[in-house]
Enzyme design. Structure first.
Site, PDB file in Angstrom:
ATOM      1  N   GLU A   1       5.045  -4.148  12.113  1.00 19.90           N
ATOM      2  CA  GLU A   1       4.235  -3.021  11.863  1.00 19.90           C
ATOM      3  C   GLU A   1       3.022  -3.549  11.039  1.00 19.90           C
ATOM      4  OE1 GLU A   1       4.534   0.170  12.630  1.00 19.90           O
ATOM      5  OE2 GLU A   1       6.502  -0.008  13.592  1.00 19.90           O
TER       6      GLU A   1
ATOM      7  N   CYS B   1      -2.902   1.354   6.885  1.00 23.26           N
ATOM      8  CA  CYS B   1      -3.091   1.090   8.281  1.00 23.26           C
ATOM      9  C   CYS B   1      -3.564   1.916   9.058  1.00 23.26           C
ATOM     10  CB  CYS B   1      -1.673   0.386   8.533  1.00 23.26           C
ATOM     11  SG  CYS B   1      -0.244   1.824   8.743  1.00 23.26           S
TER      12      CYS B   1
ATOM     13  N   ASN C   1       0.771  -1.361   0.035  1.00 27.69           N
ATOM     14  CA  ASN C   1       0.149   0.191  -0.092  1.00 27.69           C
ATOM     15  C   ASN C   1       0.776   1.202   0.078  1.00 27.69           C
ATOM     16  OD1 ASN C   1       0.420  -0.933   2.688  1.00 27.69           O
ATOM     17  ND2 ASN C   1      -0.844   0.716   3.440  1.00 27.69           N
TER      18      ASN C   1
HETATM   19  P1  NAP Z   1       0.543  -8.877   3.532  1.00 28.13           P
HETATM   20  O1  NAP Z   1      -0.288  -9.730   2.761  1.00 28.13           O
HETATM   21  O2  NAP Z   1       0.672  -9.562   4.933  1.00 28.13           O
HETATM   22  O3  NAP Z   1       1.937  -9.116   2.998  1.00 28.13           O
HETATM   23  C1  NAP Z   1       2.915  -8.218   3.285  1.00 28.13           C
HETATM   24  C2  NAP Z   1       4.304  -8.825   2.907  1.00 28.13           C
HETATM   25  O4  NAP Z   1       4.630 -10.091   3.490  1.00 28.13           O
HETATM   26  C3  NAP Z   1       4.346  -8.959   1.310  1.00 28.13           C
HETATM   27  O5  NAP Z   1       5.744  -8.768   0.862  1.00 28.13           O
HETATM   28  C4  NAP Z   1       4.151 -10.463   1.191  1.00 28.13           C
HETATM   29  O6  NAP Z   1       4.749 -11.151   0.291  1.00 28.13           O
HETATM   30  C5  NAP Z   1       5.068 -10.936   2.499  1.00 28.13           C
HETATM   31  N1  NAP Z   1       4.746 -12.429   3.009  1.00 28.13           N
HETATM   32  C6  NAP Z   1       3.419 -13.029   2.512  1.00 28.13           C
HETATM   33  N2  NAP Z   1       3.542 -14.244   3.010  1.00 28.13           N
HETATM   34  C7  NAP Z   1       4.693 -14.294   3.693  1.00 28.13           C
HETATM   35  C8  NAP Z   1       5.457 -15.422   4.541  1.00 28.13           C
HETATM   36  N3  NAP Z   1       4.905 -16.561   4.668  1.00 28.13           N
HETATM   37  N4  NAP Z   1       6.703 -15.166   4.701  1.00 28.13           N
HETATM   38  C9  NAP Z   1       7.365 -14.010   4.513  1.00 28.13           C
HETATM   39  N5  NAP Z   1       6.835 -13.151   3.829  1.00 28.13           N
HETATM   40  C10 NAP Z   1       5.523 -13.186   3.640  1.00 28.13           C
HETATM   41  O7  NAP Z   1       0.094  -7.551   3.643  1.00 28.13           O
HETATM   42  P2  NAP Z   1      -0.331  -6.626   2.560  1.00 28.13           P
HETATM   43  O8  NAP Z   1      -1.642  -7.180   1.902  1.00 28.13           O
HETATM   44  O9  NAP Z   1       0.612  -6.545   1.447  1.00 28.13           O
HETATM   45  O10 NAP Z   1      -0.518  -5.143   3.277  1.00 28.13           O
HETATM   46  C11 NAP Z   1      -1.623  -5.003   3.841  1.00 28.13           C
HETATM   47  C12 NAP Z   1      -1.463  -4.946   5.272  1.00 28.13           C
HETATM   48  O11 NAP Z   1      -0.422  -4.316   5.724  1.00 28.13           O
HETATM   49  C13 NAP Z   1      -2.820  -4.179   6.109  1.00 28.13           C
HETATM   50  O12 NAP Z   1      -2.948  -5.318   7.318  1.00 28.13           O
HETATM   51  C14 NAP Z   1      -1.992  -2.931   6.685  1.00 28.13           C
HETATM   52  O13 NAP Z   1      -2.652  -2.492   7.547  1.00 28.13           O
HETATM   53  C15 NAP Z   1      -0.571  -3.404   7.040  1.00 28.13           C
HETATM   54  N6  NAP Z   1       0.327  -2.269   7.062  1.00 28.13           N
HETATM   55  C16 NAP Z   1       0.591  -1.880   8.159  1.00 28.13           C
HETATM   56  C17 NAP Z   1       1.265  -0.648   8.181  1.00 28.13           C
HETATM   57  C18 NAP Z   1       2.270  -0.142   9.469  1.00 28.13           C
HETATM   58  O14 NAP Z   1       3.110   0.527   9.505  1.00 28.13           O
HETATM   59  N7  NAP Z   1       1.581  -0.491  10.675  1.00 28.13           N
HETATM   60  C19 NAP Z   1       1.826   0.218   7.300  1.00 28.13           C
HETATM   61  C20 NAP Z   1       1.000  -0.442   5.906  1.00 28.13           C
HETATM   62  C21 NAP Z   1       0.530  -1.399   5.790  1.00 28.13           C
HETATM   63  P3  NAP Z   1       4.050 -11.377  -1.469  1.00 28.13           P
HETATM   64  O15 NAP Z   1       3.398 -10.144  -1.773  1.00 28.13           O
HETATM   65  O16 NAP Z   1       4.917 -12.074  -2.227  1.00 28.13           O
HETATM   66  O17 NAP Z   1       2.678 -12.290  -0.842  1.00 28.13           O
END
Ligand code: NAP
Length: 478
Positions: free
Chosen positions: A252, A286, A156
């Site tokens: 995060e 987020c 995002n």
């Molecule tokens: P996500 O599905 O959890 O993916 C995040 C990252 O993790 C991607 O690079 C993904 O790779 C990787 N990943 C997936 N499975 C994994 C595994 N088993 N081992 C290691 N890495 C793995 O999240 P998203 O849909 O991209 O992002 C949305 C989420 O991020 C929301 O919940 C949002 O609130 C949160 N977020 C939090 C913050 C904060 O600062 N608190 C900021 C922004 C976003 P792939 O893409 O290859 O699957």
């Protein structure tokens, strides 16, 4: 150099490499393929770790003034090529071009802050003579780099959230391996170009593109990785935390942030700020406002004005300057959001506006009469949907706001300092904005959550604290 490597190669241990197997990168707006990136294998991750083992030594020995120069040069490069960076964010992600420009400006700021903080990584002397028998001792601690950081990032904010890990890692003398989101790898590769152009010694930084589900374990479980810095969803964060073993974790994660509107609030200010906070970046944020608790005397006026302002929000082509909101990151995500809203409607919720899907687009949606235990009220929607709740007073608002497994940030609108302090004390979150929504952040403040929203804090200086460890030095005098 710019754009010659974009999307065709990945940056592994200082070298740009191609692979036969590729991942297609799509523009979610029309599903067109905009580029390909190499599909990294487990062997590529092991090669990146091997390079980083040497890179960590190089980084730790790099004088601070060199780190500062390199980070600032990378920031200059991004500034000079800001149009390409913005275009890339607005093509591979779901941000509008206006939002993408904002992210590029923030990325430059994050890197400049990292360069500044590099000179402030200091220690303290320790009064060893506080213990009887230790009078002839003198010493101090200083902070030394942790070693190799594995950075895993979401779709995002595909540039600035990567910069929030890469800038502090280089500032504090670490090597770093980035695994960006598969849906949005191009911005992270551009960031690698900026550091390559700035003269960062090869092996200090790798940006490896591949599926987290396939290569993630190899990265996070490897004993040479000393810290996993993850930004993403709770479910993925928990999986990583279970597997990573004895290493530092920064998590995060997501949220479903609350805003509280008390009866003395400036309603127009609250409405404008909450509409922007709910629908910015299509609600895929987020910090996005998901739940709004409004004291009874203001409820009807707030609802009326909120729906009016929402209806002015312009959805459409991301590249159009007049557009406020583009598509979600994929049609699949838009369908998920639609299903959550439809489930809430079946459970008795009222749709005040929105609720329409067209491919990956989902209209800004406002619900009321949602049971507080409904999935949409408890989980993170990560889409353009906001729920309005009527509450009798602040106590009820706080109790309901805390009634979830998340706690990233919250906003409260009031002129009453005592009520503001009650909220500051009682809301279970990592940050509270008074007279602003949860969606307020600068890159130099401590940022992170409690409960399911995460562990540790980012915000350059605070990331550097997480990426370094104190080493105590003690001299026994004669
Ligand atoms: P996500 O599905 O959890 O993916 C995040 C990252 O993790 C991607 O690079 C993904 O790779 C990787 N990943 C997936 N499975 C994994 C595994 N088993 N081992 C290691 N890495 C793995 O999240 P998203 O849909 O991209 O992002 C949305 C989420 O991020 C929301 O919940 C949002 O609130 C949160 N977020 C939090 C913050 C904060 O600062 N608190 C900021 C922004 C976003 P792939 O893409 O290859 O699957």
């Amino acid at each position: 150099m710019m754009t010659t490597v974009k999307g065709k190669k990945m940056f592994l241990g200082g070298k740009w490499i191609e692979k036969d197997e590729v991942i297609h990168v799509y523009d979610p707006q029309d599903n067109s393929v905009i580029s390909t990136v190499p599909k990294a294998s487990k062997a590529d991750i092991l090669a990146a770790i091997e390079a980083a083992e040497e890179g960590a030594k190089i980084a730790a020995n790099m004088p601070v003034h060199e780190r500062i120069t390199i980070i600032n040069k990378a920031a200059d490069y991004i500034e000079k090529n800001s149009d390409i960076f913005s275009e890339t964010i607005a093509s591979e992600g779901s941000k509008t071009i206006k939002e993408a420009r904002g992210e590029v400006a923030r990325c430059v700021n994050t890197l400049r802050l990292s360069a500044e903080e590099a000179r402030r990584i200091i220690g303290e002397t320790i009064p060893f003579d506080q213990m009887p028998g230790h009078e002839n001792r003198i010493g101090y601690y200083y902070n030394f780099p942790i070693g190799i950081v594995a950075a895993i990032t979401p779709f995002n904010d595909p540039l600035n959230l990567v910069a929030h890990k890469v800038g502090p890692a280089i500032a504090s003398g670490n090597a770093i391996i980035v695994k960006p989101a598969t849906l949005t790898p191009l911005s992270a590769l551009l960031l690698a170009e900026a550091f390559d152009d700035a003269g960062l010694p090869g092996k200090v930084l790798s940006v490896v593109t591949g599926s987290g589900g396939e290569i993630g374990d190899t990265l996070v479980t490897h004993p040479s990785i000393r810290m996993v810095s993850f930004t993403g969803g709770l479910e993925t964060g928990e999986k990583i935390a279970k597997k990573a073993g004895l290493k530092k974790l920064s998590m995060e994660l997501g949220s479903n942030s609350p805003a509280i509107i008390l009866q003395d609030a400036d309603i127009n200010e609250a409405v404008n700020s909450c509409v922007a906070g709910a629908f910015g970046a299509v609600g895929q944020n987020c910090l996005g406002v998901q739940r709004i608790f409004i004291e009874t005397p203001n409820f009807d006026e707030f609802v009326h004005k909120f729906v009016n302002e929402t209806n002015k929000y312009k959805t459409g082509n991301k590249k159009d300057e007049a557009t406020d909101m583009g598509p979600l990151i994929s049609e699949k995500e838009a369908i998920r959001v639609e299903e959550w809203v439809n489930d809430a409607l079946k459970d008795g919720a009222t749709l005040l506006t929105g609720g329409k899907r067209d491919g990956a687009f989902y209209s800004p949606t406002v619900l009321t009469n949602v049971p507080t235990d409904a999935k949409i009220a408890k989980e993170e929607i990560f889409g353009p949907v906001v729920i309005l709740f009527e509450v009798k007073d602040l106590d009820e608002a706080i109790e309901k706001a805390n009634h979830v497994n998340y706690g990233l940030q919250a906003g409260i609108f009031t002129k009453d300092i005592n009520l503001a302090f009650q909220a500051i004390k009682q809301l279970e979150v990592g940050g509270i904005m008074i007279n602003d929504s949860s969606d307020y952040r600068i890159d130099g403040m401590p940022f992170g959550g409690v409960k399911g929203s995460g562990l540790g804090r980012e915000g350059v200086k605070y990331t550097i604290q997480e990426m370094t460890e104190p080493k105590v030095v003690n001299f026994k005098l004669g």
